[in-house]
Write an enzyme that holds these catalytic residues in place. Structure first.
Site, mmCIF file in Angstrom:
data_model
loop_
_atom_site.group_PDB
_atom_site.id
_atom_site.type_symbol
_atom_site.label_atom_id
_atom_site.label_comp_id
_atom_site.label_asym_id
_atom_site.label_seq_id
_atom_site.Cartn_x
_atom_site.Cartn_y
_atom_site.Cartn_z
ATOM 1 N N SER A 30 4.647 2.757 7.954
ATOM 2 C CA SER A 30 4.312 1.519 7.257
ATOM 3 C C SER A 30 5.489 1.077 6.395
ATOM 4 O O SER A 30 6.092 1.878 5.672
ATOM 5 C CB SER A 30 3.091 1.730 6.363
ATOM 6 N N HIS A 88 0.813 -1.217 0.000
ATOM 7 C CA HIS A 88 0.000 0.000 0.000
ATOM 8 C C HIS A 88 0.849 1.270 0.000
ATOM 9 O O HIS A 88 0.357 2.342 -0.356
ATOM 10 C CB HIS A 88 -0.983 0.002 1.182
ATOM 11 N N ASP A 138 0.463 -7.557 1.611
ATOM 12 C CA ASP A 138 0.856 -6.146 1.723
ATOM 13 C C ASP A 138 2.374 -5.992 1.752
ATOM 14 O O ASP A 138 2.910 -5.148 2.472
ATOM 15 C CB ASP A 138 0.230 -5.498 2.962
#
Length: 376
Positions: free
Chosen positions: A230, A115, A145
């Site tokens: 992230s 993402h 992911d």
């Protein structure tokens, strides 16, 4: 089944080794002769003759720390920070996001989240020292992911410098209460990575992301993780990478002190597939099911399992003779504890491998073999 990266050197008899170097090489065939043109190193944490660190590995001889002794958190951060990069994502000249990345190999391959790179066409990696590197997207996997970028040079036209790979740890033996260290680049702040410290809150979590996707087998921590972190590193107390930070629980009042990381075993496995094949090669059985009830487990002799609701036509499970109503007890010798575990464990199987499946049918335990398929 694919091998745990933290055990890569253990089988070679390196019982006394604390930090090992797993070396592979990319070969180019020329004039019928194999010539080594690129040396790739991954640092792997391995068990040490009965002496263990926080999660079953001990690290540190590279900087003089005795086996079994743990460096200070400040020393861990100093060692790991060079392996954590800031990611800047652009769509043409427009900045569309930032995130973090962890160096996997010294040839420029780094791990981040799918993402983080989504919607980008140009990627820049920024080291802790401020060096800006042009990067190419090698591939991404939305199911886990995980994405892989590769540094190809500096933004001013120079060659990419060697990067410092993170030390790969293991989630085997990871328990709630163990120290967790999160290192990332929240909000794209300059000046190097940001560090937060907490504990491992739980393992084997199943979480639904904001887009509706379900992520399996996640590591949960209360170490504060902010937007922009992230794709960063979650390490154990010894500095070994145990996860890639992926999700943060957020409510109307902000972060809730819950963050989740993809286990290093899954991240490494997916990244290796992406590097070698251009995509993740997830194992697939072609089964739909759910956690078995106490009544369905009666007579099995095991506390948990998965009840098969249906099998895909001409899928691996169907070809092996599995059918609706079967209760799966183990896969490849590993007990099946839940449907989430079955999904996560199956993804890590090598397509084409034949693996044993133990099941309960018509009051009897049976064992059959399933040839793992490649997930469509």
């Amino acid at each position: 089944p694919r091998r745990n990266p933290a055990m890569t050197l253990a089988a070679a008899g390196a019982a006394g080794l604390v930090v090992g170097l797993a070396v592979s090489a990319v070969l180019v065939l020329s004039n019928d002769r194999a010539t080594v043109v690129e040396r790739v190193v991954e640092r792997v944490a391995v068990p040490v003759g009965g002496t263990t660190g926080a999660v079953g590995v001990a690290l540190g001889t590279a900087d003089g720390t005795a086996a079994g002794a743990l460096p200070s958190i400040a020393d861990v951060v100093a060692r790991v920070s060079d392996s954590v990069l800031r990611v800047e994502v652009y769509n043409g000249p427009i900045a569309v996001g930032t995130g973090s990345a962890v160096v996997l190999r010294d040839d420029g391959h780094v791990l981040t989240n799918s993402h983080v790179v989504d919607g980008g066409s140009i990627f820049v990696l920024v080291t802790a020292g401020g060096t800006r590197l042009r990067a190419q997207l090698v591939g991404a996997d939305e199911l886990t992911d995980i994405a892989v970028l590769r540094a190809v040079g500096t933004t001013d036209g120079g060659p990419a410098p060697p990067l410092t790979p993170a030390t790969l740890g293991s989630t085997v033996g990871l328990r709630a209460g163990h120290t967790a260290i999160a290192i990332g680049s929240p909000l794209g702040l300059r000046g190097g990575p940001t560090v937060t410290v907490g504990v491992i809150s739980a393992v084997h979590r199943q979480i639904q992301g904001g887009g509706g996707d379900i992520y399996y087998d996640l590591v949960q921590t209360d170490a504060p993780i902010s937007p922009g972190s992230s794709g960063g590193a979650l390490t154990d107390r010894a500095g070994a990478l145990v996860g890639i930070t992926t999700l943060v629980a957020v409510s109307e009042i902000g972060a809730e002190g819950l963050a989740f990381a993809t286990p290093v075993e899954i991240a490494h496995d997916v990244a290796t597939d992406i590097i070698n094949h251009g995509r993740a090669r997830h194992g697939w059985l072609g089964i739909s099911g759910g956690d078995a009830t106490a009544a369905q487990l009666d007579g099995t002799g095991v506390p948990r399992g998965v009840t098969v609701f249906g099998v895909a036509d001409d899928g691996p499970a169907a070809r092996a003779g599995l059918r609706a109503g079967d209760v799966l007890l183990s896969l490849a010798g590993v007990p099946v504890m839940s449907m989430g575990d079955l999904v996560a464990d199956t993804r890590l199987l090598q397509p084409g491998d034949a693996v044993p499946v133990e099941l309960y049918r018509d009051g009897r335990r049976e064992t059959t073999s399933v040839t793992v398929g490649l997930r469509p």
